[in-house]
Design an enzyme around this catalytic site. Structure first.
Site, mmCIF file in Angstrom:
data_model
loop_
_atom_site.group_PDB
_atom_site.id
_atom_site.type_symbol
_atom_site.label_atom_id
_atom_site.label_comp_id
_atom_site.label_asym_id
_atom_site.label_seq_id
_atom_site.Cartn_x
_atom_site.Cartn_y
_atom_site.Cartn_z
ATOM 1 N N THR A 48 12.293 7.720 5.018
ATOM 2 C CA THR A 48 11.788 8.434 6.184
ATOM 3 C C THR A 48 12.926 8.778 7.152
ATOM 4 O O THR A 48 13.933 8.055 7.222
ATOM 5 C CB THR A 48 10.754 7.543 6.914
ATOM 6 O OG1 THR A 48 10.522 8.050 8.219
ATOM 7 C CG2 THR A 48 11.241 6.111 7.069
ATOM 8 N N ASP A 49 12.727 9.832 7.928
ATOM 9 C CA ASP A 49 13.723 10.169 8.955
ATOM 10 C C ASP A 49 13.771 9.110 10.055
ATOM 11 O O ASP A 49 14.726 9.049 10.826
ATOM 12 C CB ASP A 49 13.445 11.556 9.560
ATOM 13 C CG ASP A 49 12.096 11.678 10.261
ATOM 14 O OD1 ASP A 49 11.284 10.735 10.176
ATOM 15 O OD2 ASP A 49 11.839 12.740 10.878
ATOM 16 N N GLU A 50 12.745 8.252 10.105
ATOM 17 C CA GLU A 50 12.689 7.255 11.184
ATOM 18 C C GLU A 50 13.816 6.233 11.077
ATOM 19 O O GLU A 50 14.114 5.535 12.042
ATOM 20 C CB GLU A 50 11.308 6.584 11.223
ATOM 21 C CG GLU A 50 10.219 7.615 11.454
ATOM 22 C CD GLU A 50 8.856 7.047 11.793
ATOM 23 O OE1 GLU A 50 8.761 5.945 12.323
ATOM 24 O OE2 GLU A 50 7.860 7.756 11.517
ATOM 25 N N TYR B 173 8.760 -1.036 11.318
ATOM 26 C CA TYR B 173 8.555 -0.175 10.140
ATOM 27 C C TYR B 173 9.864 0.476 9.713
ATOM 28 O O TYR B 173 10.295 0.370 8.562
ATOM 29 C CB TYR B 173 7.497 0.898 10.443
ATOM 30 C CG TYR B 173 7.523 2.075 9.483
ATOM 31 C CD1 TYR B 173 7.164 1.909 8.144
ATOM 32 C CD2 TYR B 173 7.919 3.350 9.913
ATOM 33 C CE1 TYR B 173 7.198 2.983 7.250
ATOM 34 C CE2 TYR B 173 7.946 4.427 9.034
ATOM 35 C CZ TYR B 173 7.594 4.239 7.706
ATOM 36 O OH TYR B 173 7.631 5.304 6.828
ATOM 37 N N LYS C 238 12.274 0.072 6.325
ATOM 38 C CA LYS C 238 12.631 1.193 5.436
ATOM 39 C C LYS C 238 14.158 1.330 5.338
ATOM 40 O O LYS C 238 14.694 1.605 4.262
ATOM 41 C CB LYS C 238 12.005 2.503 5.935
ATOM 42 C CG LYS C 238 10.480 2.559 5.875
ATOM 43 C CD LYS C 238 9.905 2.533 4.459
ATOM 44 C CE LYS C 238 10.176 3.784 3.672
ATOM 45 N NZ LYS C 238 9.492 3.759 2.349
HETATM 46 P P1 NAD Z 1 0.190 5.244 2.804
HETATM 47 O O1 NAD Z 1 0.128 4.072 3.719
HETATM 48 O O2 NAD Z 1 -0.831 6.316 2.909
HETATM 49 O O3 NAD Z 1 0.160 4.742 1.289
HETATM 50 C C1 NAD Z 1 0.867 3.615 0.844
HETATM 51 C C2 NAD Z 1 0.340 3.240 -0.534
HETATM 52 O O4 NAD Z 1 1.084 2.120 -1.011
HETATM 53 C C3 NAD Z 1 -1.142 2.824 -0.539
HETATM 54 O O5 NAD Z 1 -1.800 3.424 -1.626
HETATM 55 C C4 NAD Z 1 -1.081 1.311 -0.707
HETATM 56 O O6 NAD Z 1 -2.220 0.777 -1.368
HETATM 57 C C5 NAD Z 1 0.187 1.157 -1.540
HETATM 58 N N1 NAD Z 1 0.793 -0.174 -1.378
HETATM 59 C C6 NAD Z 1 1.050 -0.830 -0.222
HETATM 60 N N2 NAD Z 1 1.591 -2.019 -0.485
HETATM 61 C C7 NAD Z 1 1.707 -2.113 -1.837
HETATM 62 C C8 NAD Z 1 2.221 -3.102 -2.717
HETATM 63 N N3 NAD Z 1 2.728 -4.248 -2.267
HETATM 64 N N4 NAD Z 1 2.182 -2.856 -4.054
HETATM 65 C C9 NAD Z 1 1.662 -1.693 -4.539
HETATM 66 N N5 NAD Z 1 1.157 -0.730 -3.748
HETATM 67 C C10 NAD Z 1 1.188 -0.942 -2.406
HETATM 68 O O7 NAD Z 1 1.659 5.826 2.990
HETATM 69 P P2 NAD Z 1 2.172 7.347 2.925
HETATM 70 O O8 NAD Z 1 2.040 7.965 4.247
HETATM 71 O O9 NAD Z 1 1.595 7.988 1.726
HETATM 72 O O10 NAD Z 1 3.729 7.084 2.685
HETATM 73 C C11 NAD Z 1 4.254 6.946 1.366
HETATM 74 C C12 NAD Z 1 5.748 6.702 1.449
HETATM 75 O O11 NAD Z 1 6.373 7.792 2.111
HETATM 76 C C13 NAD Z 1 6.109 5.450 2.243
HETATM 77 O O12 NAD Z 1 7.174 4.807 1.592
HETATM 78 C C14 NAD Z 1 6.550 5.990 3.601
HETATM 79 O O13 NAD Z 1 7.496 5.139 4.200
HETATM 80 C C15 NAD Z 1 7.144 7.323 3.209
HETATM 81 N N6 NAD Z 1 7.104 8.380 4.237
HETATM 82 C C16 NAD Z 1 5.927 8.677 4.868
HETATM 83 C C17 NAD Z 1 5.889 9.719 5.794
HETATM 84 C C18 NAD Z 1 4.605 10.117 6.488
HETATM 85 O O14 NAD Z 1 4.641 10.987 7.361
HETATM 86 N N7 NAD Z 1 3.458 9.567 6.127
HETATM 87 C C19 NAD Z 1 7.060 10.437 6.086
HETATM 88 C C20 NAD Z 1 8.251 10.099 5.400
HETATM 89 C C21 NAD Z 1 8.249 9.069 4.476
HETATM 90 P P1 TYD Z 2 2.150 8.714 13.823
HETATM 91 O O1 TYD Z 2 1.224 9.642 13.107
HETATM 92 O O2 TYD Z 2 1.750 7.276 13.965
HETATM 93 O O3 TYD Z 2 3.568 8.865 13.125
HETATM 94 P P2 TYD Z 2 5.012 8.253 13.564
HETATM 95 O O4 TYD Z 2 4.834 7.288 14.649
HETATM 96 O O5 TYD Z 2 5.463 7.594 12.297
HETATM 97 O O6 TYD Z 2 5.844 9.434 13.950
HETATM 98 O O7 TYD Z 2 2.384 9.268 15.286
HETATM 99 C C1 TYD Z 2 2.870 10.590 15.501
HETATM 100 C C2 TYD Z 2 3.068 10.764 17.000
HETATM 101 O O8 TYD Z 2 1.780 10.711 17.633
HETATM 102 C C3 TYD Z 2 3.882 9.647 17.647
HETATM 103 O O9 TYD Z 2 4.674 10.208 18.688
HETATM 104 C C4 TYD Z 2 2.837 8.717 18.235
HETATM 105 C C5 TYD Z 2 1.715 9.668 18.620
HETATM 106 N N1 TYD Z 2 0.349 9.104 18.582
HETATM 107 C C6 TYD Z 2 -0.490 9.234 19.697
HETATM 108 O O10 TYD Z 2 -0.114 9.804 20.732
HETATM 109 N N2 TYD Z 2 -1.762 8.712 19.611
HETATM 110 C C7 TYD Z 2 -2.215 8.063 18.502
HETATM 111 O O11 TYD Z 2 -3.380 7.574 18.503
HETATM 112 C C8 TYD Z 2 -1.348 7.955 17.373
HETATM 113 C C9 TYD Z 2 -1.794 7.262 16.106
HETATM 114 C C10 TYD Z 2 -0.067 8.490 17.451
#
Ligand code: NAD
Ligand code: TYD
Length: 337
Positions: free
Chosen positions: A126-128, A151, A155
């Site tokens: 992630t960019d985070e 988090y 990562k």
């Molecule tokens: P999500 O929380 O929707 O899904 C995570 C999945 O992993 C779930 O299906 C969960 O059951 C599974 N999981 C959790 N713990 C596990 C374990 N111990 N063993 C096997 N499976 C397990 O997450 P997401 O938003 O789909 O993110 C997927 C990946 O992409 C993550 O690694 C996250 O850090 C990365 N990512 C997410 C975003 C975003 O905006 N959501 C952006 C950049 C990177």
């Molecule tokens: P989020 O979807 O949790 O992603 P991330 O924190 O990983 O970027 O949040 C996106 C943005 O929205 C972040 O600045 C936090 C804000 N946010 C709210 O203002 N209210 C909410 O209820 C949530 C979940 C997030």
């Protein structure tokens, strides 16, 4: 035929990736290892669970013998690691499970990958991990890692481990670092689906702080196409940033959602800020665009329209997801804000 192990393939991005691969790559077998936490759901793979090229295995990425058995049983060639605890707010309440899954789990996969001579390991990051930006500038692959939340710290730790396995033992790996994703099947703890769900139910929209925090939003399908290109064409040991070049404040995004749903801005409610809230993320994806010939397929305006329509047409999925545990989560996360 090639066989890939996708971990976390029942979550938001993982399920979109599995669906894309099964639809577009007829010569790829997907083994999907997911422990089905609160965020994982086979309903996210509706219509694809029984696909002939899909094999679902319920299990934990921290379970080394299981991971090795799966690699042997299916002759896995590459691993794409999506499995993670992914929500910043939860990591502030309970960081331990983030270290277990995101760090120890990645280590388990890396050891198995090395022992079993896996050809390529893709770490979905992630960019985070880069921390927070001021008003100017963008994260490049050379930006310093400076994670701020439990988090992002977990990562970043995993990214370091992946690179260490490459440096020490020659593991063939890539790391992808993507900005905020949105799209179908995202769990409604994340901002966009949470706001859509609350707005459709006429509930208050909880905006943290002043709502002027900036995220660089990318449609989930476009993240998936980038990961596929990295898997096939990424240079050994390289990291690729992936972003939408689409910075928006949270209030801008929420305004669009309310407008599209025909709801009043009176629903916006400013609540207590997230501790340590990163102010701004922006990703420079020049490397992925030039080296891999990748680019997003939709603009934010197109992607958010598709996404809102999808949630409104899939209220059964949404209602199912937000029943039971979700209500308890919402109550405890938002009660003191
Ligand atoms: P999500 O929380 O929707 O899904 C995570 C999945 O992993 C779930 O299906 C969960 O059951 C599974 N999981 C959790 N713990 C596990 C374990 N111990 N063993 C096997 N499976 C397990 O997450 P997401 O938003 O789909 O993110 C997927 C990946 O992409 C993550 O690694 C996250 O850090 C990365 N990512 C997410 C975003 C975003 O905006 N959501 C952006 C950049 C990177
Ligand atoms: P989020 O979807 O949790 O992603 P991330 O924190 O990983 O970027 O949040 C996106 C943005 O929205 C972040 O600045 C936090 C804000 N946010 C709210 O203002 N209210 C909410 O209820 C949530 C979940 C997030």
């Amino acid at each position: 035929m090639s066989t890939i192990l996708v971990t976390g393939g029942a979550g938001f991005i993982g399920s979109n990736f599995v669906r894309m691969v099964l639809t577009e790559q007829t010569d790829c077998i997907v083994v999907n290892l997911d422990s089905l936490t609160y965020a994982g759901n086979l309903e996210n793979l509706e219509g694809f669970v029984d696909h002939p090229n899909h094999h679902f295995e319920k299990g934990d990425i921290c379970d080394g013998p299981l991971v090795e058995k799966i690699i042997d049983d299916y002759s896995v060639e590459a691993i794409v690691n999506f499995a993670a605890e992914s929500h910043v707010d939860r990591s502030i309440v309970d960081p331990g499970i983030f270290i277990q899954t995101n760090v120890a789990g990645t280590l388990t996969l890396l050891k198995a990958a090395l022992d079993k001579n896996i050809k390529r390991f893709i770490q979905v990051s992630t960019d985070e991990v880069y921390g927070s930006l001021g008003e100017q500038g963008m994260f490049t692959e050379n930006s310093r890692l400076s994670p701020n939340s439990p988090y992002s710290a977990s990562k970043a730790s995993a990214d370091h481990l992946v690179a260490a396995f490459g440096h020490t033992w020659g593991l063939d790996y890539n790391i992808t670092r993507c900005s905020n994703n949105y799209g179908q099947y995202q769990f409604p703890e994340k901002m966009i689906p949470l706001m859509i769900n609350n707005a459709r139910n006429g509930k208050a929209l909880p905006v943290y702080g002043d709502g002027l925090y900036v995220r660089d939003w990318l449609y989930v399908y476009d993240h998936c196409t980038a990961i596929w290109k990295v898997l096939r064409q990424g240079k050994r040991g390289h990291t690729y940033n992936i972003g939408g070049n689409n910075e928006k404040t949270n209030l801008e995004v929420i305004g669009l959602i309310l407008e599209k749903l025909g709801k009043s801005t009176d629903l916006i409610t400013f609540v207590k800020d997230r501790p340590g809230h990163d102010r701004r993320y922006a990703i420079d994806s020049t490397k992925a665009m030039t080296e891999l010939d990748w680019k997003p397929s939709v603009t934010f305006e197109e992607g958010i329209a598709i996404t809102i329509d999808w949630y409104m047409q899939n209220t059964e999925w949404l209602d199912h997801i937000v029943s039971g545990q979700y209500e308890k989560y919402y109550e405890s996360m938002y009660k003191d804000r």
